[in-house]
Scaffold this active site. Structure first.
Site, PDB file in Angstrom:
ATOM      1  N   ASP A 218       0.785  -1.202   0.019  1.00 22.11           N
ATOM      2  CA  ASP A 218       0.153  -0.219   0.058  1.00 22.11           C
ATOM      3  C   ASP A 218       0.743   1.377   0.078  1.00 22.11           C
ATOM      4  O   ASP A 218       1.983   0.963   0.249  1.00 22.11           O
ATOM      5  CB  ASP A 218      -0.909  -0.142   1.199  1.00 22.11           C
ATOM      6  CG  ASP A 218      -1.587   1.233   1.351  1.00 22.11           C
ATOM      7  OD1 ASP A 218      -2.058   1.656   0.405  1.00 22.11           O
ATOM      8  OD2 ASP A 218      -1.849   1.697   2.598  1.00 22.11           O
TER       9      ASP A 218
ATOM     10  N   ASP B 221      -0.480   4.997   0.864  1.00 24.09           N
ATOM     11  CA  ASP B 221      -0.657   6.191   2.012  1.00 24.09           C
ATOM     12  C   ASP B 221      -0.675   5.512   3.455  1.00 24.09           C
ATOM     13  O   ASP B 221      -1.355   4.522   3.576  1.00 24.09           O
ATOM     14  CB  ASP B 221      -2.104   6.862   1.778  1.00 24.09           C
ATOM     15  CG  ASP B 221      -2.154   7.467   0.523  1.00 24.09           C
ATOM     16  OD1 ASP B 221      -2.441   8.641   0.407  1.00 24.09           O
ATOM     17  OD2 ASP B 221      -2.178   6.655  -0.696  1.00 24.09           O
TER      18      ASP B 221
END
Length: 291
Positions: A81, A83
């Site tokens: 991922d 963020d």
């Protein structure tokens, strides 16, 4: 055989490790000795039985702990991922700050990442609130607000130097994910595309939306392309939309994650930075790369 890796970059003492071995014995895990990965920072505890009980016995100390089979701990594929995982912020929240509506959008982001809202609907709702924002703000936000998470570049560069493939898959936006991936050293970046017209956001993203299903499918497709099993993969994230890939990976790590993710992941890192994922693979600091 299993290993429990204790990780405390700020200081791990031999006495701490010995006490952890005692905990494994009390939990019926049949400990078989221990050794340093990096003296004072990370140690491996070998044991033969009951990995779930081992994790329960060792969590809650002044360290992060990763419990996994000893064989195959070095992974060949990383899917991550972006963020609040590979970077320190949520990009959409920071864009909202330039628009003067950060509290409103950040509240939706938090609920979506906690699994309280449908991710796709929540993304549409947040992007709609940014309608009319000057697209030039994206570059400003990238320069002023977006910084790699500590350890991110070292993790990615080291895995690639060891022959691994690294893919960034974000529910955020390509305008952030592509430069972040290039700066950190990922092989590939996948993210959502903001629709922009006449230099302004129109309040929409292109379809299909990159969400939980895309992240899981990327893990599967990339491992198949490499000709490896999912047991040779590592996935890391912090939000509910990361959970399917985290649960499917050979080593799925919740990194400073929301409660729903931390509770369901096979491993979690709360104290250390992303270099903990190198120690978890048995890679000592002397082998780390940051080109």
């Amino acid at each position: 055989m299993f290993t429990a890796t204790l990780i405390a970059a700020e200081g791990l003492r031999a006495g701490d490790v010995s006490a952890a071995v005692d905990r494994l014995a009390e939990a019926g895990c049949a400990p078989a000795g221990w050794g340093w990965v990096d003296e004072g920072s990370a140690a491996d505890l070998a044991f033969g039985l009951a990995p779930a009980e081992a994790r329960a016995a060792l969590e809650g100390g002044e360290w992060d702990v990763v419990v996994q089979p000893l064989e195959g701990r070095a992974k060949r594929l990383l899917v991550a991922d972006m963020d609040s995982t590979m970077i320190t912020v949520e990009c959409i929240d920071e864009l909202a700050d330039y628009a003067g509506i950060k509290p409103e959008i950040a509240a939706i982001t938090e609920r979506a990442m906690r699994g309280e809202l449908n991710f796709e609907a929540a993304l549409d709702a947040r992007v709609a609130l940014l309608k009319g924002l000057d697209a030039g703000v994206i570059e400003l936000c990238l320069a002023e607000r977006v910084h790699p998470m500590p350890g991110a570049r070292t993790l990615v560069q080291t895995m690639r130097a060891r022959g691994g493939r690294c893919v960034l898959v974000s529910g955020g936006f390509t305008r952030f994910a592509e430069p972040v991936a290039a700066a950190i050293g990922f092989d590939r970046a996948i993210a959502n595309r903001l629709v922009i017209a006449d230099g302004r956001l129109i309040g929409a993203v292109e379809r299909p939306i990159v969400g939980a299903a895309t992240k899981l499918e990327t893990l599967r497709a990339e491992s198949a392309a490499l000709g490896i099993g999912l047991d040779q993969t590592l996935a890391v994230g912090d939000g509910a939309n990361d959970l399917p890939m985290i649960q499917a990976a050979g080593l799925g790590v919740a990194f400073r994650a929301k409660p729903i993710v931390a509770a369901a992941a096979a491993a979690r890192v709360e104290r250390g930075d992303l270099t903990a994922l190198l120690w978890a693979q048995g890679v000592a600091r002397g082998e780390w790369v940051d080109m």
